[in-house]
Design an enzyme around this catalytic site. Structure first.
Site, short mmCIF file in Angstrom:
data_model
loop_
_atom_site.label_atom_id
_atom_site.label_comp_id
_atom_site.label_asym_id
_atom_site.label_seq_id
_atom_site.Cartn_x
_atom_site.Cartn_y
_atom_site.Cartn_z
N ARG A 47 0.88 -1.46 0.09
CA ARG A 47 -0.05 0.04 0.07
C ARG A 47 0.63 1.01 0.04
O ARG A 47 0.53 1.49 -0.26
CB ARG A 47 -0.79 -0.16 1.63
CG ARG A 47 -2.17 0.81 1.39
CD ARG A 47 -2.62 0.80 2.32
NE ARG A 47 -3.84 -0.51 2.50
CZ ARG A 47 -5.26 -0.12 2.47
NH1 ARG A 47 -5.35 0.75 1.47
NH2 ARG A 47 -5.62 -1.29 2.17
N LYS A 107 -9.65 -14.68 6.63
CA LYS A 107 -10.79 -15.47 7.30
C LYS A 107 -12.14 -14.74 6.76
O LYS A 107 -12.91 -15.38 6.43
CB LYS A 107 -10.52 -15.61 8.42
CG LYS A 107 -10.71 -14.66 9.33
CD LYS A 107 -9.65 -14.39 10.56
CE LYS A 107 -7.83 -14.92 9.91
NZ LYS A 107 -7.09 -14.44 10.93
N GLU A 131 -5.09 -22.35 4.49
CA GLU A 131 -4.48 -22.89 5.41
C GLU A 131 -4.65 -21.86 6.62
O GLU A 131 -4.43 -21.78 8.38
CB GLU A 131 -3.45 -23.64 5.79
CG GLU A 131 -2.79 -24.73 7.28
CD GLU A 131 -3.68 -25.29 7.28
OE1 GLU A 131 -4.54 -25.24 8.00
OE2 GLU A 131 -3.89 -26.93 6.71
N ILE A 138 -1.70 -23.89 13.10
CA ILE A 138 -2.19 -25.33 13.07
C ILE A 138 -2.38 -25.69 12.43
O ILE A 138 -3.28 -24.96 11.47
CB ILE A 138 -3.00 -24.83 14.06
CG1 ILE A 138 -2.37 -24.69 15.94
CG2 ILE A 138 -3.61 -26.77 14.52
CD1 ILE A 138 -3.13 -24.27 17.00
N ASP A 203 -14.06 -12.30 15.36
CA ASP A 203 -12.91 -13.11 14.46
C ASP A 203 -12.67 -14.79 14.22
O ASP A 203 -12.68 -15.67 13.15
CB ASP A 203 -11.57 -12.93 14.84
CG ASP A 203 -10.45 -13.29 14.18
OD1 ASP A 203 -10.21 -13.02 13.92
OD2 ASP A 203 -9.74 -14.53 15.50
N LYS A 207 -13.87 -17.90 11.54
CA LYS A 207 -12.92 -19.72 11.91
C LYS A 207 -13.96 -20.28 12.16
O LYS A 207 -13.59 -21.31 10.78
CB LYS A 207 -11.84 -19.13 12.52
CG LYS A 207 -10.61 -18.23 12.58
CD LYS A 207 -9.66 -17.89 13.76
CE LYS A 207 -8.34 -16.89 13.31
NZ LYS A 207 -7.99 -16.42 14.37
N GLY A 305 0.66 -14.73 14.24
CA GLY A 305 1.91 -14.32 14.42
C GLY A 305 2.00 -14.50 13.00
O GLY A 305 2.20 -14.55 12.57
#
Lengths: 431, 431
Positions: A47, A107, A131, A138, A203, A207, A305
């Site tokens: 951006r 998501k 994923e 995970i 959030d 998911k 993260g």
């Protein structure tokens, strides 16, 4: 014959985008061995070109226009990490229509408009991997989609928002009020300046929608699920729950009912303290999946993260290579990047040593001397005072030492006059 | 256009073989939707045709000669579940040479002779899948091979023998001696009549060899790793460990060292009680994998047993379909086998309800009456006696009820004269 490199494009070079670039560069060698192809970041769209960044942008092919990426025919695969819905939707759609593979960690995009995008992918025989969109590092998407393919998924119970889990953990363990815990999470970078989407449950809900849709082969509409956040959880609730034997967690629940309905909801929930989900603390995520064949399984790790999320993005990129190249990531690949097995004598740990000694003064001193001669420090000694036998056990924990030294010391100790029976040696593992 | 069915052959119809057959039949519909192919057990080879079986053999194409399976050109994929090494090796080798895909759960075979078999597979462009060989239903092979492909695996610490973990758990929690715990495990079917390979650590060692070889791309020789079993663990050791703050687990440890050596060993080890591996009880398995990008991840589930292990075998069969058929298991497949999302009002759980009430007699009675009117039972009530405010909190846990009824009751309670503030409602989840 070595294959040509896979040229990929990054849309977005924020926290996760920069992580993908950094880790692809860092682990390029092992990825080339494992996938059979060199993976090269060929083009990046950001951006703001002038923004200060912890990870420097590549020197070439960086611009601010997403169509540069869409129109670059050398780019076979794009990674969408720009976030938001409308602009990301247009970009992913256009990329799929160009026949590019799309990897995304978005998501909200998939939960809100996944149905449309997967139809575009199907029409264009292109593919979407996601994923990174659920539970960071995970591998829950691959697990549900591939490993548990032979199962009817009976239920999923997930702690899939690290921000909320951090706040609830701190309220529970440090006695903080909600506002103080949120404030702390923001200072540590675990919550954004505007934490609304995390703390209001959406959030986690996005998911959950993706997981439910994948598990049950139909897109669950966002307006048909129930979502409660953690904003109303107070310190007294945490304390009452504690008195009752529970811990409060924000749980995403997906359940298949026998009357063939699917339950999907996100709510703060009391979980028994001895339940495995209660032990998931701080920013970690965990997902408990129950299948009719496999039974109960749990997947635990960092749910967000830069690095954990890049691990999932890179896994998806490798999957795309494997799909094209059937010899790719799926086979057992041998190479010599890691060297040979280590001699066990060189392996280091702490130890537990139990010696059965004749109960007279000086026994411990003799053992300690041998340990000292081998450079092995003593951490603790337990020597029960009451016993009716002639011999008594001495249990020691010992400091880090090579196993070879430890075995040599144990052999000498075994030969002491005061020692009866072969001493018992075990590792103390800090895994 | 629907594809032709995949005809598979089962070598072995013992516990796991029968489970694969049973579960393939049971979940045939969902597997067809997800993989795009019908998966049919076309031929079975057993040792004894007359043996009594809990799962009946198929009516056709059953024999006692493995070459019937090898020579059947209709069979594209064989599942090797006969166990042992030499006979299994010859069968797998011959099947690969015929170009058949092989799925196996035979850890000893792969640990001892995997190197040779993967070479045969490569020469013949055939493939070996082996998810079921390590940790039963836990998808650890796919995770390490595919999901974590972008990582250098820094360490693996696994509880990967359920028999040993059961014995150690019972010694620790029920105070049993080793022999009594082993005896109990045998009676429950968790240990075999001859438990040697489990308790001497070699079953775990075979799995560790496979995981290490996969992680580091080189076959680790069986004679270069260190293996200790649990036979010498005694009750006093369990107690000493407990006093010291530890639990004893049989751990398989794989570690990459900076000097480019790989450590592989299996030993009884002390694990701190608050470590997540310490909470893995009974016959469950768990594997803690640390990667340089993903950080710490944990995979937990049933490490053995008919159904969990078949889940992995079926996952491998579907992977083979997906490899052939690039549209297969990898895509997001929609179908209508599961029906629609459930209305949240119909979803049932226990609840936690906290109400702030004016501190005078009768408040609780009014609340209880409303709950009763909605058919909601009270499990417990906490009402702190000491407080200085005019109002006091009452915390209740409530029995299973539909969320709709619960919301209606909560709305009525909120309107009571004695109630101040909006009551707080949360789920009590027994996930």
């Amino acid at each position: 014959m070595p294959q040509s490199p896979l040229k990929i494009g990054l849309a977005g070079f924020g926290n996760v985008g920069a992580g993908v670039y950094k880790n692809l560069e860092k682990n390029r060698d092992i990825l080339r061995e494992r996938t059979g192809r060199d993976i090269i970041v060929h083009r990046v769209v950001v951006r703001d070109l002038k923004k200060k960044r912890a990870v420097s942008l590549p020197l070439e092919n960086v611009s601010t226009d997403l169509s540069d990426l869409i129109e670059d025919d050398e780019v076979e695969l794009v990674v969408e990490l720009i976030g938001g819905i409308d602009r990301a939707f247009d970009f992913v759609k256009a990329s799929l229509e160009k026949g590019k593979t799309v990897v995304t960690g978005n998501k909200a995009l998939l939960a809100e408009r996944g149905r449309e995008l997967f139809e575009v992918a199907k029409e264009n025989q292109s593919h979407i991997y996601y994923e990174a969109a659920v539970a960071g590092g995970i591998p829950i998407i691959k697990t549900v989609q591939e490993s548990l393919i032979g199962n009817h998924i009976q239920s999923v119970a997930g702690i899939i928002n690290g921000t909320c889990n951090y706040i609830l953990t701190r309220m529970s363990e440090a006695g903080l009020e909600y506002e103080a815990a949120l404030d702390e999470a923001q200072k540590l970078g675990y919550a954004e300046a505007d934490p609304t989407l995390d703390v209001n449950g959406w959030d986690a809900a996005h998911k959950a929608i993706i997981l439910a849709s994948l598990s049950y082969g139909c897109w669950v509409p966002c307006d048909q699920i129930y979502v409660d956040g953690i904003e109303k959880v107070t310190k007294p609730d945490i304390d009452f729950a504690d008195d009752l034997g529970y811990t409060i967690k924000l749980l995403a629940i997906i359940k298949l009912h026998e009357n063939r309905g699917i339950e999907v909801r996100v709510q703060p929930s009391l979980v028994a303290k001895d339940h495995i989900l209660a032990s998931v603390r701080g920013v970690f995520n965990a997902i408990l999946v129950t299948g009719d064949v496999v039974g109960e399984t749990l997947f635990y790790g960092s749910g967000a993260g830069q690095d954990p999320t890049s691990s999932s993005v890179i896994g998806d990129i490798a999957d795309a290579v494997a799909r094209e190249n059937q010899q790719g990531a799926m086979g057992f690949v041998t190479h010599d990047l890691y060297g040979k097995p280590l001699k066990v004598e060189e392996s280091i740990s702490k130890y537990y040593l139990r010696v059965q000694v004749v109960d007279k003064p000086g026994s411990l001193a003799q053992i300690a001397t041998i340990l000292g001669d081998h450079g092995i420090g003593i951490l603790s000694v337990i020597q029960p005072e009451d016993h009716e036998e002639e011999t008594a056990p001495v249990a020691l924990t010992l400091h880090f030492a090579p196993f070879g030294k430890m075995l040599a010391a144990k052999a000498q100790i075994a030969k002491l006059d005061c020692v009866r029976e072969e001493p018992i040696l075990m590792r103390v593992e800090a895994v």
